[in-house]
Design a protein around this motif. Structure first.
Motif, mmCIF file in Angstrom:
data_model
loop_
_atom_site.group_PDB
_atom_site.id
_atom_site.type_symbol
_atom_site.label_atom_id
_atom_site.label_comp_id
_atom_site.label_asym_id
_atom_site.label_seq_id
_atom_site.Cartn_x
_atom_site.Cartn_y
_atom_site.Cartn_z
ATOM 1 N N ALA A 113 -2.289 -1.410 10.422
ATOM 2 C CA ALA A 113 -2.437 -1.152 11.847
ATOM 3 C C ALA A 113 -1.847 0.199 12.209
ATOM 4 O O ALA A 113 -0.814 0.605 11.688
ATOM 5 C CB ALA A 113 -1.756 -2.268 12.639
ATOM 6 N N ARG A 114 -2.528 0.891 13.125
ATOM 7 C CA ARG A 114 -2.082 2.219 13.528
ATOM 8 C C ARG A 114 -0.916 2.127 14.506
ATOM 9 O O ARG A 114 -0.769 1.170 15.255
ATOM 10 C CB ARG A 114 -3.231 2.960 14.198
ATOM 11 N N ARG A 115 -0.104 3.164 14.489
ATOM 12 C CA ARG A 115 0.971 3.280 15.456
ATOM 13 C C ARG A 115 0.387 3.699 16.801
ATOM 14 O O ARG A 115 -0.434 4.600 16.881
ATOM 15 C CB ARG A 115 1.992 4.316 14.967
ATOM 16 N N ARG A 116 0.797 3.028 17.871
ATOM 17 C CA ARG A 116 0.313 3.340 19.197
ATOM 18 C C ARG A 116 1.198 4.397 19.846
ATOM 19 O O ARG A 116 2.407 4.428 19.634
ATOM 20 C CB ARG A 116 0.326 2.081 20.071
ATOM 21 N N LYS A 117 0.579 5.231 20.659
ATOM 22 C CA LYS A 117 1.335 6.225 21.406
ATOM 23 C C LYS A 117 1.722 5.615 22.745
ATOM 24 O O LYS A 117 0.874 5.174 23.517
ATOM 25 C CB LYS A 117 0.505 7.493 21.629
ATOM 26 N N LEU A 118 3.024 5.573 23.022
ATOM 27 C CA LEU A 118 3.531 5.044 24.283
ATOM 28 C C LEU A 118 4.472 6.084 24.882
ATOM 29 O O LEU A 118 5.694 5.972 24.806
ATOM 30 C CB LEU A 118 4.267 3.715 24.050
ATOM 31 N N GLU A 119 3.881 7.117 25.461
ATOM 32 C CA GLU A 119 4.680 8.233 25.961
ATOM 33 C C GLU A 119 4.466 8.530 27.435
ATOM 34 O O GLU A 119 5.341 9.090 28.088
ATOM 35 C CB GLU A 119 4.370 9.499 25.145
ATOM 36 N N THR A 120 3.317 8.176 27.970
ATOM 37 C CA THR A 120 2.997 8.527 29.354
ATOM 38 C C THR A 120 2.531 7.298 30.121
ATOM 39 O O THR A 120 2.257 6.243 29.536
ATOM 40 C CB THR A 120 1.881 9.585 29.406
ATOM 41 N N LEU A 121 2.428 7.456 31.441
ATOM 42 C CA LEU A 121 1.968 6.364 32.290
ATOM 43 C C LEU A 121 0.571 5.911 31.892
ATOM 44 O O LEU A 121 0.275 4.714 31.895
ATOM 45 C CB LEU A 121 1.984 6.809 33.755
ATOM 46 N N SER A 122 -0.284 6.848 31.516
ATOM 47 C CA SER A 122 -1.638 6.473 31.093
ATOM 48 C C SER A 122 -1.597 5.655 29.799
ATOM 49 O O SER A 122 -2.421 4.752 29.598
ATOM 50 C CB SER A 122 -2.515 7.714 30.910
ATOM 51 N N ASP A 123 -0.639 5.963 28.911
ATOM 52 C CA ASP A 123 -0.469 5.169 27.684
ATOM 53 C C ASP A 123 -0.076 3.731 28.043
ATOM 54 O O ASP A 123 -0.578 2.772 27.443
ATOM 55 C CB ASP A 123 0.610 5.769 26.787
ATOM 56 N N LYS A 133 9.473 14.057 29.419
ATOM 57 C CA LYS A 133 10.555 13.058 29.446
ATOM 58 C C LYS A 133 10.205 11.934 30.433
ATOM 59 O O LYS A 133 10.938 11.633 31.369
ATOM 60 C CB LYS A 133 11.883 13.710 29.838
ATOM 61 N N GLU A 134 9.027 11.342 30.197
ATOM 62 C CA GLU A 134 8.526 10.286 31.067
ATOM 63 C C GLU A 134 9.469 9.076 31.066
ATOM 64 O O GLU A 134 10.117 8.774 30.063
ATOM 65 C CB GLU A 134 7.139 9.829 30.601
ATOM 66 N N ILE A 135 9.506 8.376 32.202
ATOM 67 C CA ILE A 135 10.249 7.119 32.289
ATOM 68 C C ILE A 135 9.678 6.143 31.263
ATOM 69 O O ILE A 135 8.466 5.980 31.148
ATOM 70 C CB ILE A 135 10.138 6.521 33.706
ATOM 71 N N ASN A 136 10.558 5.489 30.526
ATOM 72 C CA ASN A 136 10.125 4.573 29.475
ATOM 73 C C ASN A 136 10.061 3.139 30.003
ATOM 74 O O ASN A 136 10.857 2.766 30.875
ATOM 75 C CB ASN A 136 11.099 4.642 28.299
ATOM 76 N N VAL A 137 9.128 2.359 29.487
ATOM 77 C CA VAL A 137 9.081 0.940 29.809
ATOM 78 C C VAL A 137 10.185 0.248 29.019
ATOM 79 O O VAL A 137 10.231 0.313 27.791
ATOM 80 C CB VAL A 137 7.717 0.326 29.445
ATOM 81 N N MET A 138 11.098 -0.406 29.725
ATOM 82 C CA MET A 138 12.158 -1.140 29.053
ATOM 83 C C MET A 138 11.619 -2.480 28.546
ATOM 84 O O MET A 138 10.659 -3.033 29.111
ATOM 85 C CB MET A 138 13.327 -1.380 30.010
#
Length: 275
Positions: A2-12, A111-116
């Motif tokens: 499985a590929r690593r997902r990009k979770l960096e921006t609100l659109s992600d 430096k987008e806000i991260n989902v906790m």
């Protein structure tokens, strides 16, 4: 793989929600973070669940420790790991109210806000009432860190606003022993091991209360049932994993080769349980 997902921006984050990450229950739940989505220190793992029909993603030895204990508990009827604290603006407001910095994603361009996330959301029942409990898993030495405490305060407040109890789990030598025992004897079931009911009944009838050597139990199975020694060990593990034989989990089993049998399910009890 499985590929690593990009979770960096609100659109992600929005894309992840559309794909149902962090949503669902039991077999349909997909954790917000998977093993392949985060940097691993070698202690992350994918565990084939026995209760919920899916693969569980644990990101540390400490999380795995809690998972095995939780899954083996009769009162826990669902485990959702890496549960996202959404909507995002709620955790942001909580951080502002507490006067602490909300986690950001250092890999994101701005430096987008991260989902906790909370490590585990457990669904529990006492047979009459069902409720949720949120659990954050932390090494003991991390609890002394101020930044860790700040993020825990955000988590705790988030769950308090949902009316859900929040706990911090610390791996101790005792619960580590319990977890390793459960991991050891449930492994065959996770790999698809099974035996006919009549053979299980026979093996259970040959198992007695008290402290016994596993080698002696297996030898008895070999002599009385007529199976190979390796199969005898797997059979004994399956008896423990299915709680047809209940043992003391507070003492190391695999390392000592000794087990304390506390209870053996009788035929009458099995029929009553099945009904």
């Amino acid at each position: 793989m499985a590929r690593r997902r990009k979770l960096e921006t609100l659109s992600d984050y929005q894309r992840a929600l559309k794909k149902k990450f962090g949503l669902g229950e039991r077999c349909e739940y997909m954790p917000w973070l998977r093993v392949q989505d985060v940097n691993s220190c070698g202690n992350s793992g994918k565990i084939e669940g026995l209760k919920f029909g899916r693969t569980h993603h644990t990101l540390s030895e400490h999380e795995s420790c809690l998972f095995y204990i939780a899954e083996f508990s009769d009162s826990i009827i669902d485990i959702r790991e890496q549960f996202p604290l959404l909507p995002l603006d709620l955790s942001v407001k909580i951080a502002q109210t507490l006067g602490v910095d909300h986690p950001v994603n250092p890999q994101s361009p701005g430096k987008e806000i991260n989902v906790m996330t909370t490590d585990f959301l457990l669904t529990r029942t006492d047979g009459t009432t069902t409720w949720y409990e949120a659990v954050s898993v932390k090494p003991e030495d991390k609890l002394k860190d101020q930044r860790t405490a700040e993020k825990l305060d955000i988590e705790r407040t988030w769950w308090q606003l949902q009316g859900i109890p929040f706990h911090v789990f610390v791996m101790t030598e005792q619960n580590k022993i319990q977890s390793k025992n459960i991991q050891w004897f449930t492994a065959p079931l996770r790999h698809g091991a099974s035996f006919p009911d009549d053979l299980m009944d026979h093996a259970r009838a040959l198992t007695h209360h008290g402290t016994v050597l596993i080698e002696e139990v297996c030898n008895t199975f070999v002599q009385e049932i007529g199976i190979e020694h390796d199969d005898a060990l797997v059979l004994f593990k399956v008896l423990l994993a299915t709680k047809q034989v209940v043992v003391n989990l507070d003492k190391p089993i695999a390392d000592t080769g000794i087990v304390e049998v506390l209870n053996v399910l009788s035929q009458d009890m099995e029929c009553h349980h099945a009904s």
